[in-house]
Enzyme design. Structure first.
Site, PDB file in Angstrom:
ATOM      1  N   SER A   1       0.753  -1.160  -0.171  1.00  0.00           N
ATOM      2  CA  SER A   1      -0.133   0.049   0.172  1.00  0.00           C
ATOM      3  C   SER A   1       0.986   1.388  -0.025  1.00  0.00           C
ATOM      4  O   SER A   1       1.608   1.622  -1.031  1.00  0.00           O
ATOM      5  CB  SER A   1      -0.946  -0.151   1.150  1.00  0.00           C
ATOM      6  OG  SER A   1      -2.009   0.898   1.086  1.00  0.00           O
TER       7      SER A   1
ATOM      8  N   ASP B   1      -2.269   6.542  -3.494  1.00  0.00           N
ATOM      9  CA  ASP B   1      -1.248   5.756  -2.830  1.00  0.00           C
ATOM     10  C   ASP B   1      -0.671   4.644  -3.849  1.00  0.00           C
ATOM     11  O   ASP B   1      -1.025   4.537  -4.986  1.00  0.00           O
ATOM     12  CB  ASP B   1      -1.466   5.134  -1.290  1.00  0.00           C
ATOM     13  CG  ASP B   1      -2.403   4.066  -1.496  1.00  0.00           C
ATOM     14  OD1 ASP B   1      -3.269   4.060  -2.326  1.00  0.00           O
ATOM     15  OD2 ASP B   1      -2.433   3.322  -0.524  1.00  0.00           O
TER      16      ASP B   1
ATOM     17  N   ASP C   1      -0.918   1.569  -4.036  1.00  0.00           N
ATOM     18  CA  ASP C   1      -1.932   0.466  -4.784  1.00  0.00           C
ATOM     19  C   ASP C   1      -3.123   1.040  -4.834  1.00  0.00           C
ATOM     20  O   ASP C   1      -4.066   0.474  -5.608  1.00  0.00           O
ATOM     21  CB  ASP C   1      -2.284  -0.740  -3.821  1.00  0.00           C
ATOM     22  CG  ASP C   1      -2.836  -0.431  -2.532  1.00  0.00           C
ATOM     23  OD1 ASP C   1      -2.851   0.689  -2.146  1.00  0.00           O
ATOM     24  OD2 ASP C   1      -3.530  -1.219  -1.852  1.00  0.00           O
TER      25      ASP C   1
ATOM     26  N   ASP D   1      -5.906   2.470  -3.556  1.00  0.00           N
ATOM     27  CA  ASP D   1      -6.974   2.135  -2.899  1.00  0.00           C
ATOM     28  C   ASP D   1      -7.310   3.275  -1.772  1.00  0.00           C
ATOM     29  O   ASP D   1      -8.239   3.277  -1.295  1.00  0.00           O
ATOM     30  CB  ASP D   1      -6.805   0.677  -1.986  1.00  0.00           C
ATOM     31  CG  ASP D   1      -6.156   0.969  -0.711  1.00  0.00           C
ATOM     32  OD1 ASP D   1      -5.125   1.740  -0.787  1.00  0.00           O
ATOM     33  OD2 ASP D   1      -5.865  -0.002   0.209  1.00  0.00           O
TER      34      ASP D   1
END
Length: 450
Positions: A101, A242, A244, A246
């Site tokens: 992440s 960010d 990834d 999400d």
């Protein structure tokens, strides 16, 4: 049963430290065994972000899944919400996102999704953990029943079309200059392309991943570069994802940050006006600002709070029948569209409001004045610093001082060895003093335990 491997967002740690090829292989085997339900041919979708270690973990997981007879569909660098969506769309038994992440490149992680695209429940994670501590040699597939692996083309276009369909067909972003920061992460291809297809004048930064620069001085956790670029290019709005994708934060035309709480306010108010709120309520965490709660209350919308973590937000949304939820950090979950936080889809809903109102973003996106909130992180190596008597004394003294004028929230991170200390109140100086005393006490306790 205590959990050795899974935290609040899958398994996460230092690449080749906690997250080794051996562990990744074993996770593939264990998860593959748990999700082989029914007599059909079983398959798993695997995506990743742009970390150097992604290759190592991906290959190890392919070996793990195929060794227990699961076919593997590799989609390469893709946002976490895209992997969740593809897992359901491609009728897979399981989805995997290899990502840490918003962490730096040295870390990596493994997130798992069930066949409907939802993150796994605690009970299912416990089933996998039990297998991780067993020898699985006798549960491997026979030679003729091993799985196959193949790379899937066209998945970027699938996600782009999915994201575009969350907007009305007659809505265009024409005339809107947008700076997007993809954090040198998983969204570096799909998001700029999608914005361009929707008609925006797109300026992209954070779209040159090299395996090492994911989240490095860019993305939603470091928006300074985006703020500068928005002002420099005289853009209407900035979007920061960010690693990834999400989570999302946004930046107005003046270069001021719009956090997840403000985005929730924009979306909730707009959806209520349009009759799209499933219930007059929004789900957020204990970290969300009291200003958000007061704003929503004035709009006739309840704020339902949960523990920190988007999985807990989603659980409450499903339990209570809500379709909007999120975190101040930028995890925005819109369950009409996806089963997990989707930074880009959330950003599109805000862009739709901007286009509808035809007003500057600084007027559209700053819906309430947040109470002063101080958040500090204290990293530790050993022990349980929160149990220290000196720390408990500092916390009690702080709560007494803020009584009636603010609140404290002190918790251990579920993904890294960090204690997060948050203070909120009407008097910023008082809040800072209270937080600093607790941080100092935690630092002393951590040093004593080292």
């Amino acid at each position: 049963m205590s959990r050795r491997y899974f935290g609040t967002d899958g398994i996460r740690g230092r690449a080749n430290g906690l997250i080794t090829p051996e562990l990744a292989l074993k996770v593939g085997q264990a998860a593959g065994l748990v999700f082989q339900r029914g007599d059909h041919r079983h398959r798993v979708v695997i995506g990743k972000d742009t970390r150097l270690s992604g290759y190592m973990i991906e290959n190890a997981m392919v070996a793990g899944f195929t060794s227990v007879g699961m076919d593997v569909l590799l989609v390469g660098p893709m946002p976490t919400p895209a992997v969740a969506m593809l897992t359901k769309s491609m009728r897979a038994d399981l989805g995997v996102m290899i990502s840490a992440s918003h962490n730096m490149f040295e870390d990596n992680g493994i997130k798992l999704f069930g066949p409907l695209g939802f993150k796994l429940s605690d009970d299912v994670e416990k089933q996998i953990e039990l297998l991780l501590d067993e020898s699985l040699d006798k549960k491997l597939a026979a030679s003729a029943s091993l799985g196959r692996a193949r790379r899937i083309d066209g998945v970027h276009d699938r996600y782009i079309e999915f994201a575009k369909r969350t907007l009305p067909r007659d809505l265009s972003l024409d005339g809107l200059r947008v700076v997007v920061d993809c954090a040198n992460g998983a969204a570096y291809k799909v998001v700029p392309e999608a914005l361009w297809e929707l008609g925006a004048d797109v300026i992209s930064i954070g779209v040159e991943p090299d395996g090492f620069n994911i989240n490095k001085e860019c993305g939603s956790t470091a928006p300074e570069a985006l703020c500068r670029k928005v002002r420099e290019m005289r853009a209407d709005i900035g979007i920061a994802l960010d690693g990834d994708a999400d989570r999302v934060i946004m930046v107005d035309e003046r270069g001021h940050v719009v956090d997840g709480d403000q985005l929730l306010a924009v979306i909730a108010q707009s959806w209520k006006e349009d009759g799209r709120l499933a219930k007059p309520g929004v789900v957020a965490t204990v970290m969300s600002n009291l200003g958000l709660e007061r704003f929503l209350a004035a709009e006739g919308i309840d704020l339902v709070r949960t523990s920190v973590g988007d999985r807990y937000v989603l659980e409450q949304m499903m339990k209570g029948g809500y379709n909007v939820g999120g975190e101040a950090s930028g995890h925005i979950i819109l369950s009409d569209y996806n089963t997990t936080g989707d930074g880009f889809v959330a950003a599109l809903q805000v862009l739709a409001v901007v286009q509808k109102l035809r007003r500057p973003v600084s007027e559209v996106c700053h819906r309430f004045d947040p109470l002063p909130q101080i958040l500090k992180n204290v990293r530790y190596r050993n022990g349980r610093p929160l149990d220290d008597a000196g720390v408990q004394s500092a916390i009690h003294a702080g709560e007494t001082r803020l009584n009636g004028h603010g609140r404290l929230l002190i918790r251990a991170s579920g993904t890294e060895p960090v204690i997060r200390v948050m203070g909120e109140g009407e008097d910023r100086i008082m809040v800072e003093e209270v937080v600093d005393v607790i941080v100092d006490a935690l630092g002393s306790a951590s040093a004593a335990a080292a």
